[in-house]
Design an enzyme around this catalytic site. Structure first.
Site, PDB file in Angstrom:
ATOM      1  CD  GLU A  32      -0.982   8.914   9.694  1.00 41.72           C
ATOM      2  OE1 GLU A  32      -0.069   8.306   9.109  1.00 41.72           O
ATOM      3  OE2 GLU A  32      -1.739   8.376  10.525  1.00 41.72           O
ATOM      4  CG  HIS A  44      -0.276  -1.876  19.319  1.00 43.15           C
ATOM      5  ND1 HIS A  44      -0.047  -2.592  18.169  1.00 43.15           N
ATOM      6  CD2 HIS A  44      -0.598  -0.619  18.921  1.00 43.15           C
ATOM      7  CE1 HIS A  44      -0.222  -1.789  17.117  1.00 43.15           C
ATOM      8  NE2 HIS A  44      -0.553  -0.598  17.548  1.00 43.15           N
ATOM      9  CD  GLU A  53      -3.493  -0.869  13.313  1.00 39.58           C
ATOM     10  OE1 GLU A  53      -2.643  -0.032  13.590  1.00 39.58           O
ATOM     11  OE2 GLU A  53      -4.598  -0.583  12.772  1.00 39.58           O
ATOM     12  CG  HIS A  68      -0.900   6.131  16.591  1.00 41.80           C
ATOM     13  ND1 HIS A  68       0.299   6.288  15.938  1.00 41.80           N
ATOM     14  CD2 HIS A  68      -0.695   6.511  17.876  1.00 41.80           C
ATOM     15  CE1 HIS A  68       1.202   6.736  16.789  1.00 41.80           C
ATOM     16  NE2 HIS A  68       0.632   6.861  17.981  1.00 41.80           N
ATOM     17  CD  GLU A  69      -3.014   4.955  12.326  1.00 40.17           C
ATOM     18  OE1 GLU A  69      -3.458   4.164  13.173  1.00 40.17           O
ATOM     19  OE2 GLU A  69      -1.799   5.181  12.198  1.00 40.17           O
ATOM     20  CD  GLU A  99       3.176   6.217  11.200  1.00 37.22           C
ATOM     21  OE1 GLU A  99       3.147   5.162  11.845  1.00 37.22           O
ATOM     22  OE2 GLU A  99       2.147   6.775  10.784  1.00 37.22           O
TER      23      GLU A  99
HETATM   24  C1  NOJ Z   1       0.336   3.167  12.340  1.00 39.81           C
HETATM   25  C2  NOJ Z   1       0.759   3.784  13.626  1.00 39.81           C
HETATM   26  O1  NOJ Z   1       0.843   5.180  13.515  1.00 39.81           O
HETATM   27  C3  NOJ Z   1       2.080   3.179  13.996  1.00 39.81           C
HETATM   28  O2  NOJ Z   1       2.609   3.796  15.149  1.00 39.81           O
HETATM   29  C4  NOJ Z   1       1.908   1.690  14.209  1.00 39.81           C
HETATM   30  O3  NOJ Z   1       3.153   1.108  14.455  1.00 39.81           O
HETATM   31  C5  NOJ Z   1       1.309   1.034  12.965  1.00 39.81           C
HETATM   32  N1  NOJ Z   1       0.152   1.724  12.541  1.00 39.81           N
HETATM   33  C6  NOJ Z   1       0.926  -0.415  13.205  1.00 39.81           C
HETATM   34  O4  NOJ Z   1      -0.121  -0.483  14.124  1.00 39.81           O
HETATM   35 CA    CA Z   2       0.002   6.565  11.679  1.00 40.78          CA
END
Ligand code: NOJ
Ligand code: CA
Length: 677
Positions: free
Chosen positions: A177, A381, A383, A457-458, A482
């Protein structure tokens, strides 16, 4: 000497070093249209390949092979066999930037005879396309059940001449990123792929280095020697070993796309062609679409992922998004911060995240039913904060819960410093080392069993695996929108003119375009979006993703119904895509045809420079009339001073016409060509 049709005198001359080598130790092949020539040979115990394009050498002799723990570097003694093949077939993507993909290649497979047990017989398969090539190793002499440790991938790519490269320093905390810098390619120390090089000579070639089908192996970076030679560099395990495999195995493909224009790179389908066909069966349960979400408001710090007074994922707030989605026809609503685990320092407490327990103020079942009753689906989602041991222990339950609620797309996240992903023993892994490559595929395979698509993501970078696992629909793997909420600093306008020729060569990206409240109350331009509203619209065409977010808040869209119209009209699934024009870091113009529809769409974005482009509309179907609905920067628009000034115009056009595109600084243009006949 056996007659070899591929060993013509002209080639021997063109390829220089060839003349010095015995014919029996040298095998050559040409791409179907005779554009690319490749030879492989052995000299002084080393195996080399070299490549020419239209008679000009592009890759000078470059070493082949892997190294293994416990045995000395193999010396190759002969090319024991060479098999040639060719294929010209067309296959269909269930969804994608292009529906029918032609795979037209020749194949040369040689067996290298080495003097060590693991290298006794190494197959190197080369696939040659007119726009580049791929090569992969198969270590077939490794006994079944025998565990081996790869200590290096020695594959080289020796470039010739002077190139510029678009690069960021890899392995920094934020993974991929970062903003790209244009540097002299000889200054590359270590680079992430896709790595794009452009010749500094007038009319010179462009090269893009990457890999395809990254399965059960570490991600490949490239290290530079200061003189133009790039060598594969594999992300290591904590003990320094690069890859562990058991029994015979094949590596991912190492790929090089070679083009005369930046658009040639963007329109190459080599990476998809080098992946295996669909392994998960029918995926008609996944439909490409656009989504909104409880997301940007957290990044703007207007609400929180954590529970409490400012919790974003409340039943009431999510209902608001569902109503908005239903009113305008968005198919999904992403909800982040719905599950227990975000309170306190979630980045450090990933092991406490629950993937099944909602916060009490979020009625998961009720909202899923409410959404479904309105023709909208919640987007899930997960995370993980990089705590994948915790995540894997809940994987089945987590997907089963969502599947039972009608959720068919889940966004995953791995926010953790790039080298800090912990295993069960506390060992630390790179975000795209073999351990994580295995993890991501495990998630995707598990999700497929529940008919769930993954937007990671990541993540580990895309290597075309969406062909084999078409539920792996999108990912981030670059600096997304973001950063424009955080302002440290925000993305420069040229970022979106570099991505199409670098990161996006790998595959779809969940950039999350469509911010209309550009200024967001900020007076310093580098602390907010550096774009015009027309630029944000154009991104829906410029960036390909089958899940495309409309990232802004519902109230910001309702305040701009004129601009919103384009987001509502633009599809997320395409029959065909063409990069019409572009220079890396300056501008790009992309056209895409709606799948199963007649309309075409065009998106163009520029960097901080104003640009006028006379664009031929020859891509439209000849003889048909279209209403061009043009969303362009107003005459006084400028990302610094007047970013939301938009002019919408309509005119009737045909394939014989051309359209003058005027892009203001940081701006863009988005066009829908609505078929009239
Ligand atoms: C990073 C992600 O790229 C983003 O889209 C997300 O909102 C945050 N992490 C929290 O999970
Ligand atoms: Ca990210």
């Amino acid at each position: 000497m056996k007659f070899r049709p591929f060993l013509m005198l002209s080639q021997l001359v063109a390829l220089g070093a060839a003349g010095a080598v015995q014919a029996a130790d040298r095998e050559c092949a040409q791409s179907p249209g005779q554009v690319i020539d490749l030879c492989v040979y052995i000299e002084s115990g080393q195996a080399y390949y070299e490549v020419s394009r239209k008679g000009t050498k592009v890759i000078a002799p470059s070493v082949l092979g892997l190294s293994f723990e416990g045995e000395p570097q193999a010396r190759y003694t002969a090319i024991a066999g060479a098999k040639r093949n060719s294929a010209d077939s067309t296959w269909e993507q269930p969804w994608g930037e292009q529906r029918f993909i032609r795979d037209n290649h020749t194949e040369l497979k040689v067996t290298l005879k080495g003097d060590t047990p693991l290298n006794k017989a190494v197959d190197v398969t080369f696939r040659l396309f007119d726009d580049g090539f791929g090569l992969r190793y198969t270590y077939g002499a490794i006994p079944a059940g025998r565990k081996v440790a790869v200590t290096a991938d020695r594959t080289e790519f020796s470039t010739i001449g002077n190139y510029s490269a678009w690069w960021y320093k890899p392995l920094e905390d934020d993974r991929d990123e970062y903003l790209y810098k244009e540097i002299d390619a000889k200054r590359i120390t270590l680079a992430e792929t896709p790595l794009t090089l452009r010749s500094q000579e007038e009319g010179g070639l462009l090269l893009a280095f990457h890999e395809a089908a990254l399965v059960d192996f570490p991600s490949m970076l490239l290290s530079g020697d200061g003189a133009g030679k790039l060598t594969a560099w594999l992300m290591p395990w904590p003990d320094g070993v690069r890859a562990y495999r058991t029994g015979p195995f094949s590596t991912p493909w190492r790929t090089v796309v070679i083009g005369e224009s930046a658009g040639d790179l963007a329109d190459s389908r080599i990476a998809l062609n080098l992946n295996e066909p669909n392994k998960i069966g029918d995926v008609s349960w996944f439909t490409p679409g656009k989504y909104v979400g409880v997301w940007w408001e957290m990044h703007l710090r207007r609400s929180t992922w954590a529970s409490g007074d400012r919790h974003g994922a409340t039943t009431e707030n999510v209902k608001r998004y569902i109503d908005f989605a239903a009113k305008y026809g968005f198919s999904g609503v992403l909800v982040e911060g719905w599950n227990k685990g975000w309170d306190g320092d979630w980045l450090r407490n990933g092991h406490q995240i629950s993937f099944t327990e909602p916060y009490p103020d979020f009625d998961l079942r009720g909202l899923a039913d409410y959404a479904n009753s309105k023709g909208v689906r919640l987007i899930g989602h997960h995370e993980t904060a990089g705590a994948i041991v915790n995540y894997e222990s809940q994987l089945d339950e987590a997907f089963s819960l969502y599947a039972g609620l009608g959720v068919n797309t889940v966004k995953t996240g791995y926010v953790e410093d790039s080298g800090d992903i912990k295993d069960a023993e506390g060992g630390k892994h790179w975000f795209a080392a073999q351990y994580m490559v295995r993890h991501h595929l495990k998630v995707v395979e598990t999700a497929a069993r529940y008919h769930i698509a993954i937007n990671a993501h990541e993540p580990v970078k895309d290597t075309g695996l969406r062909r084999t696992y078409p539920n792996w629909v999108s990912r981030e793997a670059a600096r997304g929108q973001e950063f424009n909420a955080w302002g440290r600093p925000t993305n420069r306008p040229d970022h979106l003119t570099i991505l199409p020729f670098t990161r996006l060569l790998a595959g779809p990206m969940d950039y999350t375009p469509g911010i209309f409240d550009i200024e967001n109350g900020k007076s310093v331009v580098t602390e907010r979006l550096q774009a015009t509203i027309a630029n944000q619209l154009a991104l829906y065409v410029v960036i390909y993703s089958p899940v495309q977010m409309a990232a802004d808040l519902p109230e910001h869209y309702e305040a701009r119904p004129d601009a919103l119209r384009f987001i509502l009209d633009v599809p997320a699934d395409w029959e065909n895509s063409k990069t019409l024009a572009g220079e890396i870091g300056d501008y790009v113009v992309v056209a895409r045809q709606q799948r199963e529809g007649k309309d075409w769409f065009l998106g163009a974005v520029t960097d901080e420079e104003e640009r006028s482009i006379q664009q031929s509309l020859g891509f439209l179907t000849p003889g048909k009339r279209y209403e061009a609905q043009i969303y362009r920067d107003a005459d006084d628009a400028d990302y610094r001073t007047n970013p939301t000034a938009l002019t919408i115009e309509k005119k009737v056009v045909t394939a014989k016409d051309s359209l003058g595109l005027v892009l203001k600084p940081g701006g863009g243009v988005a066009v829908r060509f609505k078929a009239l006949d």
